[in-house]
Enzyme design. Structure first.
Site, mmCIF file in Angstrom:
data_model
loop_
_atom_site.group_PDB
_atom_site.id
_atom_site.type_symbol
_atom_site.label_atom_id
_atom_site.label_comp_id
_atom_site.label_asym_id
_atom_site.label_seq_id
_atom_site.Cartn_x
_atom_site.Cartn_y
_atom_site.Cartn_z
ATOM 1 N N LEU A 48 -4.219 -2.775 11.640
ATOM 2 C CA LEU A 48 -4.875 -3.670 10.672
ATOM 3 C C LEU A 48 -6.359 -3.330 10.519
ATOM 4 O O LEU A 48 -7.075 -4.002 9.781
ATOM 5 C CB LEU A 48 -4.752 -5.128 11.150
ATOM 6 N N ALA A 89 -1.060 -1.931 7.743
ATOM 7 C CA ALA A 89 -1.429 -2.994 6.803
ATOM 8 C C ALA A 89 -1.955 -2.383 5.514
ATOM 9 O O ALA A 89 -2.854 -1.553 5.533
ATOM 10 C CB ALA A 89 -2.486 -3.891 7.419
ATOM 11 N N TYR A 121 -11.000 0.769 -3.068
ATOM 12 C CA TYR A 121 -10.283 0.141 -1.956
ATOM 13 C C TYR A 121 -8.768 0.314 -2.153
ATOM 14 O O TYR A 121 -8.047 0.711 -1.240
ATOM 15 C CB TYR A 121 -10.665 -1.346 -1.868
ATOM 16 N N LYS A 125 -6.280 2.466 0.376
ATOM 17 C CA LYS A 125 -5.078 1.942 1.030
ATOM 18 C C LYS A 125 -3.817 2.650 0.525
ATOM 19 O O LYS A 125 -2.830 2.766 1.255
ATOM 20 C CB LYS A 125 -4.958 0.419 0.836
#
Ligand code: UDP
Length: 302
Positions: A48, A89, A121, A125
């Site tokens: 995470l 995550a 961002y 991810k």
């Protein structure tokens, strides 16, 4: 547990310290020596560690991009050394500004230009997800990607933009609640404890390996309605103030208008559905921030 406290705080784990079986290291996940030891000792890795929060993304894009991509690269490489399962995550930002809700895991991603730093961002991810799946396909390392939608609960900081702790603090201190844009953008908030149950269930199910899952609530609420609800629940006399996105974030900022997960996939695999109503989570957060706010008053020091 390993955390560099870049967005966290030791206070968040104070209640766990001294508990049997709980160990923590205050370190960065790119410290290979420490990570090697921790990974060799654990059964499963819940990854995470990431730089999150729209405000942080706008203010420190280098930190966010590097941290998210390089950090995950370390985690996966070291996990592969010891053949440990990794749950990675990810985020609902993956879907970008796609307005076709609810979002299903294999929906297309709709992103803005690279000149709009918010989307970095989402891309960082996405690279994490790609890399995790690549480890599964190429090296058979067991990985599971999960995409978190707006997750809230006590001890969440509002320092990096998260709306709920900000509104609650504003309401409890009599400050205006800062609603960005027209407040008609909507989100689905779920309780962190429900989300933890989902992640653990995924970690224990062999059928989740090599796949990606949404985790979130389907209870949609506009940000303006959220502000009104926080004012009502706190009994605050705070006003609601509308702030243009340009002022709140940066020129040309693009928000996600709606963000609703389709959680059919996780429900069918592990039977998970969120069960804490928004009102209950808000009350819990209000109670916690209220204690903190009162404690900063001079009388508390006596
Ligand atoms: N927001 C707001 N006021 C604030 C902070 C956030 O109106 O003080 C809005 C923000 O523009 C977004 C929503 O609340 O539309 C949720 O923001 P948050 O940063 O919590 O999460 P996001 O969904 O943007 O990742």
């Amino acid at each position: 547990m390993i955390d560099d406290l870049s967005t966290g705080s030791l206070d968040n784990i104070r209640h766990l310290m001294g508990r049997k079986g709980f160990h923590y290291a205050i370190e960065t996940i790119t410290n290979e020596t420490v990570m090697d030891r921790l990974v060799s000792e654990c059964d499963v890795i819940f990854h995470l560690a990431a730089a999150v929060g729209v405000e942080l993304i706008i203010k420190r894009p280098v930190h966010v991009i590097e941290n998210n991509i390089i950090g995950t690269e370390y985690v996966l490489r070291i996990a592969n050394r010891y053949r440990k399962k990794v749950l990675v995550a990810s985020t609902s930002e993956i879907y970008g500004k796609n307005n076709r809700v609810p979002f299903k895991e294999d929906d297309d991603r709709v992103l803005g230009a690279t000149t709009k730093s918010r989307w970095s961002y989402s891309c960082s991810k996405a690279i994490d997800e790609f890399l995790a799946l690549a480890y599964w396909h190429e090296k058979k390392l067991p990985v599971v990607n999960f995409r978190l939608f707006n997750t809230i609960g006590p001890r969440q900081t509002g320092r990096y933009g998260m709306v709920v702790p900000r509104f609650v603090r504003q309401a409890l201190t009599g400050a205006p609640l800062t609603v960005y844009g027209d407040g008609m953008q909507s989100r689905c908030f779920s309780a962190v404890r429900d989300v933890v149950e989902a992640i653990i269930a995924l970690s224990e199910n062999a059928g989740a390996v090599g796949d990606v899952f949404n985790i979130g609530s389907s209870q949609e609420i506009s940000i303006l309605e959220l502000a009104r609800r926080v004012v009502a629940l706190t009994g605050s006399s705070s006003e609601i103030e509308f702030i243009p996105y340009n002022e709140a974030y940066e020129k040309g900022f693009e928000d996600m208008r709606r963000r609703v997960p389709d959680t059919t996939k996780i429900r069918e695999l592990v039977g998970w559905t969120p069960h804490t109503p928004l009102e209950d989570i808000l009350r819990e957060i209000i109670e916690e921030i209220d204690k903190e706010v009162k404690c900063t008053l001079p009388a508390c020091a006596l």
